[in-house]
Design an enzyme around this catalytic site. Sequence first.
Site, PDB file in Angstrom:
ATOM      1  N   SER A  12      55.410 -15.922   3.842  1.00  0.00           N
ATOM      2  CA  SER A  12      56.709 -16.536   4.133  1.00  0.00           C
ATOM      3  C   SER A  12      56.824 -17.788   3.264  1.00  0.00           C
ATOM      4  CB  SER A  12      56.849 -16.846   5.631  1.00  0.00           C
ATOM      5  OG  SER A  12      55.992 -17.873   6.040  1.00  0.00           O
ATOM      6  N   HIS A  59      54.097 -12.247   9.514  1.00  0.00           N
ATOM      7  CA  HIS A  59      52.647 -12.058   9.459  1.00  0.00           C
ATOM      8  C   HIS A  59      52.167 -10.848  10.249  1.00  0.00           C
ATOM      9  CE1 HIS A  59      51.863 -16.563   8.342  1.00  0.00           C
ATOM     10  NE2 HIS A  59      52.447 -15.877   7.389  1.00  0.00           N
ATOM     11  N   GLU A  72      54.212 -18.356  14.437  1.00  0.00           N
ATOM     12  CA  GLU A  72      52.897 -18.802  14.903  1.00  0.00           C
ATOM     13  C   GLU A  72      52.962 -19.621  16.189  1.00  0.00           C
ATOM     14  OE1 GLU A  72      50.982 -20.882  11.576  1.00  0.00           O
ATOM     15  OE2 GLU A  72      52.033 -19.498  10.242  1.00  0.00           O
ATOM     16  N   GLU A 123      46.807 -13.855   9.895  1.00  0.00           N
ATOM     17  CA  GLU A 123      45.955 -15.038  10.036  1.00  0.00           C
ATOM     18  C   GLU A 123      44.972 -14.921  11.200  1.00  0.00           C
ATOM     19  OE1 GLU A 123      48.553 -18.454  10.130  1.00  0.00           O
ATOM     20  OE2 GLU A 123      49.069 -18.240   8.016  1.00  0.00           O
ATOM     21  N   ASP A 175      54.921 -22.646  14.847  1.00  0.00           N
ATOM     22  CA  ASP A 175      55.534 -22.594  13.515  1.00  0.00           C
ATOM     23  C   ASP A 175      56.648 -21.558  13.610  1.00  0.00           C
ATOM     24  OD1 ASP A 175      56.381 -22.444  10.924  1.00  0.00           O
ATOM     25  OD2 ASP A 175      54.446 -21.886  10.058  1.00  0.00           O
ATOM     26  N   GLU A 209      56.730 -26.692  13.624  1.00  0.00           N
ATOM     27  CA  GLU A 209      56.868 -26.583  12.163  1.00  0.00           C
ATOM     28  C   GLU A 209      58.104 -25.744  11.828  1.00  0.00           C
ATOM     29  OE1 GLU A 209      53.147 -25.453  10.320  1.00  0.00           O
ATOM     30  OE2 GLU A 209      54.186 -24.346   8.743  1.00  0.00           O
ATOM     31  N   ASP A 256      57.378 -27.429   6.285  1.00  0.00           N
ATOM     32  CA  ASP A 256      56.547 -26.607   5.392  1.00  0.00           C
ATOM     33  C   ASP A 256      57.446 -26.108   4.253  1.00  0.00           C
ATOM     34  OD1 ASP A 256      54.948 -24.711   4.180  1.00  0.00           O
ATOM     35  OD2 ASP A 256      54.835 -23.363   5.883  1.00  0.00           O
ATOM     36  N   LYS A 292      50.083 -27.661   1.238  1.00  0.00           N
ATOM     37  CA  LYS A 292      49.507 -26.416   0.712  1.00  0.00           C
ATOM     38  C   LYS A 292      49.467 -26.587  -0.800  1.00  0.00           C
ATOM     39  CE  LYS A 292      51.454 -23.142   4.097  1.00  0.00           C
ATOM     40  NZ  LYS A 292      52.695 -22.378   4.402  1.00  0.00           N
ATOM     41  N   HIS A 342      46.007 -23.682   5.252  1.00  0.00           N
ATOM     42  CA  HIS A 342      45.710 -22.400   4.604  1.00  0.00           C
ATOM     43  C   HIS A 342      47.012 -21.652   4.324  1.00  0.00           C
ATOM     44  CE1 HIS A 342      45.681 -20.013   8.703  1.00  0.00           C
ATOM     45  NE2 HIS A 342      46.694 -20.848   8.613  1.00  0.00           N
ATOM     46  N   LYS A 365      45.290 -26.912   9.352  1.00  0.00           N
ATOM     47  CA  LYS A 365      45.792 -25.682   9.952  1.00  0.00           C
ATOM     48  C   LYS A 365      45.130 -24.543   9.196  1.00  0.00           C
ATOM     49  CE  LYS A 365      50.308 -23.508  10.675  1.00  0.00           C
ATOM     50  NZ  LYS A 365      51.438 -23.118   9.811  1.00  0.00           N
TER      51      LYS A 365
HETATM   52  P1  PGA Z   1      52.525 -18.230   4.420  1.00  0.00           P
HETATM   53  O1  PGA Z   1      52.885 -18.874   5.817  1.00  0.00           O
HETATM   54  O2  PGA Z   1      51.157 -18.661   4.023  1.00  0.00           O
HETATM   55  O3  PGA Z   1      52.614 -16.763   4.706  1.00  0.00           O
HETATM   56  O4  PGA Z   1      53.591 -18.688   3.479  1.00  0.00           O
HETATM   57  C1  PGA Z   1      52.159 -19.804   6.492  1.00  0.00           C
HETATM   58  C2  PGA Z   1      53.096 -20.802   7.107  1.00  0.00           C
HETATM   59  O5  PGA Z   1      54.323 -20.583   7.121  1.00  0.00           O
HETATM   60  O6  PGA Z   1      52.642 -21.834   7.558  1.00  0.00           O
HETATM   61 ZN    ZN Z   2      54.815 -22.624   7.992  1.00  0.00          ZN
END
Ligand code: PGA
Ligand code: ZN
Length: 416
Positions: free
Chosen positions: A42, A147, A157, A200, A236, A281, A307, A332, A360, A383
């Site tokens: 995503s 996911h 999440e 995840e 999230d 998030e 994010d 990230k 991650h 995270k």
């Molecule tokens: P992604 O999502 O690593 O699949 O982009 C993780 C997140 O949205 O935190």
């Molecule tokens: Zn996210």
Amino acid sequence: MSTVIEDVRARKIFNSRGEATIEVEITTIDGFGAASAPSGASKGKAEAIAYPPGGVEEAVRKVEELIAPELIGLNADEQEDIDNILHELDGTKNFMKIGGNTAYAVSLAAADAAANSYGMPLFQYLGGYLACNMPYPLGNVLGGGKHALGKVPDMQEFLVLPIGAPNFIAAAEANIRIHRRVKDLLIRVDPYFTGGRGDEGAWAPNISNEGALEVVSKACEEVSNEIGFKCRVGLDVASSSLWDLNRQRYVYANEGVERDSGEQLEYILGLIKKYNLIYVEDPFHEDDFESFSELTSKVKGCLICGDDLFVTNEERLNAGVSEGAGNAIIIKMNQVGTLTDTWKTTRLAKESGYVPVVSHRSGETTSFHIAHLAVGFGCPIIKTGVAGGERIAKINELVYIEEILGDRARMARIKI
Ligand code: PGA
Ligand code: ZN
């Protein structure tokens, strides 16, 4: 100790989803470093482009033919110079030509090689002797969205944060216990639950969003009482995945509900209150700075984290800071490419009172580097999932780091 780069190599390997990714190795006169890139499902629109048009194969070729000749002979600890070279060789704003994941692997392998040449753990090379604050693990225990498949929750999440933990190992154990308890509770709610998990490692059951919140809250409360410290719930929403631009609505397809921006705001506010959430998030899509500001001004004691909104980008965070959009940011590194850019965004976050959350991606390798980024950059939350080899690799690395730090280790402070 010489950090002079003698060789730079790249190869195609695979991530936890079985997708091809890039690994880079850098050899110096006195050491060696390696790094491999994760990938998102995503992704934010404003992220660096992961690979050049020819995919991982082209990225590998670019490292060996284009990047390696420029780096050989430089010092691996000249991080900013190395990262500038990556930007110059690419020449675009979002690493379209060499790929953000290529930049990620080269940039991080250089730092890894420099640390190794000095005989130092990476976190200490990055943060110095005083980097001894351990992050709280923010663990994904139940999930859906992009996911997982099927009639899973629309929200991506359902997370737990063991905020009362006295040390990292106790925090990690709390998350593992909650993850297991969530499974036990899910079996009671749905006898047909298969034990399926998303990308995840979070459970991916056929349950509504609020049903999921009920289960995770109960698991959190039970485990908190058993272990004697507080664990709290987070979310999230990954709202960019729910946002329908034409209809101007968040579409919760599995739940059969749609919400406009105002309704989404009320809905999220209600959930924060009802479940005493400590973390939310991406409650709004990636261009809606305004709703982020409104929500942030209306809540107390809850992290509102961007994010897809910020994509670890200093300019986007700057825009957010001036509008008061959120009070936390996901870090990230492959969203932005280089270690220097990641550090600049993290620095701005700290200067602006935003909590940086090192994270991650849903597609991970067994690489452990983000554990070192969290401690080295002084980020109070990481995270990185609860279960699955590629998630545990980061958790176990933090267990080692806590051991290396010994008496100097402290849990970080989270300012909410
Ligand atoms: P992604 O999502 O690593 O699949 O982009 C993780 C997140 O949205 O935190
Ligand atoms: Zn996210």
